[in-house]
Design a protein around this motif. Sequence first.
Motif, short mmCIF file in Angstrom:
data_model
loop_
_atom_site.label_atom_id
_atom_site.label_comp_id
_atom_site.label_asym_id
_atom_site.label_seq_id
_atom_site.Cartn_x
_atom_site.Cartn_y
_atom_site.Cartn_z
N VAL A 38 -3.24 5.53 20.60
CA VAL A 38 -3.70 6.06 19.29
C VAL A 38 -2.94 5.47 17.94
N ASN A 39 -1.44 5.65 18.56
CA ASN A 39 -1.37 5.16 17.20
C ASN A 39 -0.65 3.47 17.17
N SER A 40 -0.79 2.61 18.70
CA SER A 40 -1.20 1.28 18.38
C SER A 40 -2.28 1.08 17.63
N LEU A 45 -4.71 -1.55 13.03
CA LEU A 45 -5.10 -1.45 11.42
C LEU A 45 -3.56 -2.36 10.32
N LEU A 46 -3.13 -1.19 9.85
CA LEU A 46 -2.15 -1.17 9.28
C LEU A 46 -2.05 -2.92 9.73
N LEU A 47 -1.46 -3.82 10.53
CA LEU A 47 -1.09 -4.83 10.39
C LEU A 47 -1.77 -5.96 10.38
N TRP A 48 -3.05 -5.45 10.35
CA TRP A 48 -4.81 -6.74 10.07
C TRP A 48 -4.56 -6.54 8.80
N ALA A 49 -4.93 -4.93 8.08
CA ALA A 49 -4.85 -4.47 6.61
C ALA A 49 -3.57 -5.47 5.58
N PHE A 50 -2.09 -5.45 6.17
CA PHE A 50 -1.22 -5.91 6.10
C PHE A 50 -1.39 -7.46 5.66
N ASN A 51 -2.08 -8.37 6.61
CA ASN A 51 -2.43 -9.91 7.07
C ASN A 51 -3.20 -10.14 6.32
N PHE A 52 -4.56 -9.52 5.88
CA PHE A 52 -5.73 -9.94 4.78
C PHE A 52 -5.16 -9.91 3.60
N PHE A 53 -4.52 -8.54 2.95
CA PHE A 53 -3.75 -8.94 1.38
C PHE A 53 -2.55 -10.31 1.83
N GLY A 54 -2.72 -9.90 2.68
CA GLY A 54 -1.12 -11.05 2.56
C GLY A 54 -1.37 -12.33 2.80
N ALA A 55 -2.68 -12.91 3.40
CA ALA A 55 -3.07 -13.96 2.84
C ALA A 55 -3.24 -14.78 2.74
N TYR A 56 -3.45 -13.77 0.33
CA TYR A 56 -3.33 -14.46 -0.49
C TYR A 56 -1.92 -15.37 -1.32
N LEU A 63 0.03 -10.40 14.85
CA LEU A 63 0.27 -9.56 15.97
C LEU A 63 0.37 -9.78 17.48
N ASN A 64 1.00 -9.71 17.64
CA ASN A 64 1.51 -8.85 18.55
C ASN A 64 2.48 -7.74 19.60
N TRP A 65 2.23 -7.49 20.35
CA TRP A 65 2.51 -6.31 21.70
C TRP A 65 3.34 -5.52 20.77
N LEU A 66 4.67 -6.32 20.20
CA LEU A 66 6.02 -5.34 20.09
C LEU A 66 5.44 -5.20 18.25
N THR A 67 4.89 -6.13 17.33
CA THR A 67 4.86 -5.88 15.71
C THR A 67 3.47 -4.33 16.22
N VAL A 68 2.27 -4.35 17.02
CA VAL A 68 1.68 -3.29 16.80
C VAL A 68 2.27 -2.09 17.07
N LEU A 69 3.09 -1.73 17.96
CA LEU A 69 4.12 -0.91 18.63
C LEU A 69 4.58 -0.48 17.81
N ILE A 70 5.81 -1.30 16.97
CA ILE A 70 6.69 -0.92 16.08
C ILE A 70 5.75 0.09 14.46
N ALA A 71 4.88 -0.77 14.46
CA ALA A 71 4.28 -0.51 13.34
C ALA A 71 3.37 0.79 13.47
N GLY A 72 3.15 0.71 14.70
CA GLY A 72 2.34 2.18 15.34
C GLY A 72 3.24 3.41 15.39
#
Length: 91
Positions: A38-40, A45-56, A63-72
Amino acid sequence: MGSDTVQLILAGVFLLFLVYLIGGLLLKPLKLVFKIVVNSLFGLLLLWAFNFFGAYFHFFIPLNWLTVLIAGFLGLPGLILLIFLRLVLGT
């Protein structure tokens, strides 16, 4: 005859207690795995949303397992940590 009934009842209570203890021991690892999943998903979701707005701004976090676990696990502070590391390391 009365003593046999009492012993049977006590044996049943003891058996229920053992089932309760063993069930608790078996469910603890499953709860931990569920919490990690659940945390992952939240981190993803948090990284995806950030990357969506950060693309501008041409700024993204891979997005890899380490960044997802840290953000989760850390939530918003984890995302801030990843942003800080991205800015400092510049990779």
